[in-house]
Scaffold this motif. Structure first.
Motif, PDB file in Angstrom:
ATOM      1  N   GLN A  27       0.829  -1.207   0.000  1.00 54.15           N
ATOM      2  CA  GLN A  27       0.000   0.000   0.000  1.00 54.15           C
ATOM      3  C   GLN A  27       0.865   1.258   0.000  1.00 54.15           C
ATOM      4  O   GLN A  27       0.584   2.225  -0.720  1.00 54.15           O
ATOM      5  N   HIS A  28       1.897   1.255   0.809  1.00 58.87           N
ATOM      6  CA  HIS A  28       2.793   2.408   0.892  1.00 58.87           C
ATOM      7  C   HIS A  28       3.482   2.670  -0.446  1.00 58.87           C
ATOM      8  O   HIS A  28       3.519   3.814  -0.921  1.00 58.87           O
ATOM      9  N   LEU A  29       4.014   1.633  -1.069  1.00 62.45           N
ATOM     10  CA  LEU A  29       4.710   1.835  -2.333  1.00 62.45           C
ATOM     11  C   LEU A  29       3.743   2.246  -3.440  1.00 62.45           C
ATOM     12  O   LEU A  29       4.094   3.051  -4.316  1.00 62.45           O
ATOM     13  N   ARG A  30       2.538   1.721  -3.399  1.00 62.28           N
ATOM     14  CA  ARG A  30       1.543   2.151  -4.391  1.00 62.28           C
ATOM     15  C   ARG A  30       1.280   3.640  -4.288  1.00 62.28           C
ATOM     16  O   ARG A  30       1.050   4.309  -5.295  1.00 62.28           O
ATOM     17  N   VAL A 136      17.557  -5.512   1.567  1.00 62.36           N
ATOM     18  CA  VAL A 136      17.351  -4.788   2.821  1.00 62.36           C
ATOM     19  C   VAL A 136      17.187  -5.837   3.899  1.00 62.36           C
ATOM     20  O   VAL A 136      16.313  -6.710   3.797  1.00 62.36           O
ATOM     21  N   LEU A 137      18.019  -5.771   4.928  1.00 58.21           N
ATOM     22  CA  LEU A 137      18.013  -6.787   5.975  1.00 58.21           C
ATOM     23  C   LEU A 137      17.600  -6.154   7.304  1.00 58.21           C
ATOM     24  O   LEU A 137      18.187  -5.151   7.730  1.00 58.21           O
ATOM     25  N   LEU A 138      16.596  -6.738   7.934  1.00 55.57           N
ATOM     26  CA  LEU A 138      16.090  -6.247   9.207  1.00 55.57           C
ATOM     27  C   LEU A 138      16.702  -7.057  10.346  1.00 55.57           C
ATOM     28  O   LEU A 138      16.666  -8.289  10.310  1.00 55.57           O
ATOM     29  N   PRO A 139      17.258  -6.403  11.364  1.00 54.43           N
ATOM     30  CA  PRO A 139      17.741  -7.155  12.525  1.00 54.43           C
ATOM     31  C   PRO A 139      16.598  -7.896  13.219  1.00 54.43           C
ATOM     32  O   PRO A 139      15.420  -7.651  12.956  1.00 54.43           O
ATOM     33  N   VAL A 140      16.961  -8.801  14.103  1.00 57.12           N
ATOM     34  CA  VAL A 140      15.944  -9.462  14.929  1.00 57.12           C
ATOM     35  C   VAL A 140      15.312  -8.410  15.832  1.00 57.12           C
ATOM     36  O   VAL A 140      16.010  -7.695  16.549  1.00 57.12           O
ATOM     37  N   HIS A 204       2.452  -2.308  10.534  1.00 64.02           N
ATOM     38  CA  HIS A 204       2.817  -0.995  10.004  1.00 64.02           C
ATOM     39  C   HIS A 204       4.262  -0.645  10.351  1.00 64.02           C
ATOM     40  O   HIS A 204       4.999  -0.099   9.518  1.00 64.02           O
ATOM     41  N   LYS A 205       4.680  -0.966  11.566  1.00 60.57           N
ATOM     42  CA  LYS A 205       6.039  -0.598  11.974  1.00 60.57           C
ATOM     43  C   LYS A 205       7.096  -1.414  11.253  1.00 60.57           C
ATOM     44  O   LYS A 205       8.176  -0.902  10.935  1.00 60.57           O
ATOM     45  N   LEU A 206       6.806  -2.672  10.966  1.00 61.19           N
ATOM     46  CA  LEU A 206       7.751  -3.469  10.183  1.00 61.19           C
ATOM     47  C   LEU A 206       7.803  -2.971   8.741  1.00 61.19           C
ATOM     48  O   LEU A 206       8.889  -2.863   8.153  1.00 61.19           O
ATOM     49  N   ALA A 207       6.650  -2.676   8.176  1.00 61.36           N
ATOM     50  CA  ALA A 207       6.638  -2.112   6.826  1.00 61.36           C
ATOM     51  C   ALA A 207       7.409  -0.799   6.793  1.00 61.36           C
ATOM     52  O   ALA A 207       8.163  -0.520   5.849  1.00 61.36           O
ATOM     53  N   ALA A 208       7.239   0.009   7.837  1.00 59.80           N
ATOM     54  CA  ALA A 208       7.934   1.298   7.907  1.00 59.80           C
ATOM     55  C   ALA A 208       9.444   1.123   7.988  1.00 59.80           C
ATOM     56  O   ALA A 208      10.208   1.946   7.459  1.00 59.80           O
ATOM     57  N   ALA A 209       9.900   0.055   8.653  1.00 55.68           N
ATOM     58  CA  ALA A 209      11.339  -0.184   8.747  1.00 55.68           C
ATOM     59  C   ALA A 209      11.941  -0.417   7.366  1.00 55.68           C
ATOM     60  O   ALA A 209      12.993   0.137   7.021  1.00 55.68           O
ATOM     61  N   ALA A 213      14.250   2.429   5.227  1.00 54.76           N
ATOM     62  CA  ALA A 213      15.593   2.102   4.741  1.00 54.76           C
ATOM     63  C   ALA A 213      15.716   2.373   3.251  1.00 54.76           C
ATOM     64  O   ALA A 213      16.704   2.969   2.789  1.00 54.76           O
ATOM     65  N   MET A 214      14.719   1.969   2.480  1.00 56.71           N
ATOM     66  CA  MET A 214      14.791   2.178   1.028  1.00 56.71           C
ATOM     67  C   MET A 214      14.674   3.648   0.655  1.00 56.71           C
ATOM     68  O   MET A 214      15.343   4.118  -0.274  1.00 56.71           O
ATOM     69  N   HIS A 215      13.840   4.383   1.377  1.00 55.97           N
ATOM     70  CA  HIS A 215      13.687   5.801   1.081  1.00 55.97           C
ATOM     71  C   HIS A 215      14.967   6.567   1.399  1.00 55.97           C
ATOM     72  O   HIS A 215      15.438   7.385   0.592  1.00 55.97           O
ATOM     73  N   GLU A 216      15.540   6.288   2.575  1.00 54.26           N
ATOM     74  CA  GLU A 216      16.744   7.012   2.984  1.00 54.26           C
ATOM     75  C   GLU A 216      17.983   6.542   2.231  1.00 54.26           C
ATOM     76  O   GLU A 216      18.863   7.349   1.896  1.00 54.26           O
ATOM     77  N   GLY A 217      18.060   5.248   1.955  1.00 50.12           N
ATOM     78  CA  GLY A 217      19.267   4.720   1.337  1.00 50.12           C
ATOM     79  C   GLY A 217      19.299   4.820  -0.175  1.00 50.12           C
ATOM     80  O   GLY A 217      20.361   5.062  -0.763  1.00 50.12           O
ATOM     81  N   TRP A 218      18.126   4.655  -0.804  1.00 48.48           N
ATOM     82  CA  TRP A 218      18.077   4.595  -2.259  1.00 48.48           C
ATOM     83  C   TRP A 218      17.119   5.597  -2.883  1.00 48.48           C
ATOM     84  O   TRP A 218      17.008   5.642  -4.112  1.00 48.48           O
ATOM     85  N   GLY A 219      16.379   6.333  -2.086  1.00 44.73           N
ATOM     86  CA  GLY A 219      15.396   7.263  -2.636  1.00 44.73           C
ATOM     87  C   GLY A 219      14.181   6.568  -3.223  1.00 44.73           C
ATOM     88  O   GLY A 219      13.473   7.143  -4.055  1.00 44.73           O
TER      89      GLY A 219
END
Length: 239
Positions: A27-30, A136-140, A204-209, A213-219
């Motif tokens: 939904q966010h990327l759409r 994109v890798l999420l920590p535990v 939502h918080k996992l999706a936001a993570a 990362a993609m927004h800040e790292g790759w735009g």
């Protein structure tokens, strides 16, 4: 078209009647990406806790436009998915892997150092199928066992340190790696239904993570707003 593959354990596959963080990110990327994209992978189902099988299509939002594809499994970790990732990347022609793994490994199969070695094997295998694949890798993330089991909590903390080192060591210009941040407000008492698996606000918080990362790292995409709406709704409901 950019092709994203969600890869993970029970928190990624989700259970029958849930949206999943995959749906929240879609939904966010759409809303923010502004270019064609797809979610891809060899699997589509949710896990049905009533039957103990990953055979449910009962997503909370039945929107047929939602691409349900993923590579995730209930009770699966780096230990299980590393041998599968090359074929999954090759078959789905994935460009970006969104990976949330490690809890199952540390809980049942491998210690932090062994798990980190499996991360390296996973990355190497994915690159054999697509040398330009991004990840994109999420920590535990916080979980109920780490709150009550001090030795396990130390293994989680050590693994997260080793994961950050792995990302730094193996990132390449042609195949970039990003380390997502653990959601700073993630609370297992509010954002999960059992201390481990995300409820709506946790999704939502996992999706936001991943989105952050993609927004800040790759735009890629924009700033994630869905988690704030979930927090606002939860606060309203508690009044």
């Amino acid at each position: 078209m950019l092709r994203f593959m969600p890869v993970g354990d029970s928190m990624t596959i989700g259970s029958a009647s849930e949206h999943t963080w995959r749906h929240r990110l879609w939904q966010h990327l759409r809303a923010t990406y502004g270019a064609p994209f797809q979610l891809v992978g060899p699997r589509e189902t949710l896990y049905d806790q009533a039957t103990g099988a990953a055979d449910s299509y009962e997503y909370a939002d039945p929107d047929p436009a939602f691409p349900r594809a993923h590579l995730a499994g209930w009770g699966e970790g780096w230990h299980h998915l590393s041998p599968l990732i090359a074929d999954a990347v090759r078959t789905s022609r994935a460009d970006v892997l969104l990976v949330s793994l490690g809890l199952i490994d540390l809980g049942f199969y491998t210690n932090a150092s062994q798990t980190a070695r499996n991360v390296r094997a996973f990355i190497a295998q994915a690159r054999t199928a697509n040398p330009r694949v991004s990840m994109v890798l999420l920590p535990v993330i916080p979980n109920i066992r780490a709150e009550t089991d001090a030795p396990f909590a130390r293994e989680v903390a050590l693994f997260n340190e080793l994961l950050a080192k792995t990302v730094a060591d193996l990132a390449e210009p042609a195949s970039p790696l990003l380390l997502a941040s653990v959601p700073p407000t993630y609370d297992i008492h509010c954002d999960t239904y059992d201390g481990t698996h995300p409820n709506a606000s946790g999704e939502h918080k996992l999706a936001a993570a991943f989105a952050g990362a993609m927004h800040e790292g790759w735009g890629v995409g924009g700033r994630y707003a869905g988690d704030r709406r979930a927090d606002d709704r939860r606060m309203t409901e508690s009044v």
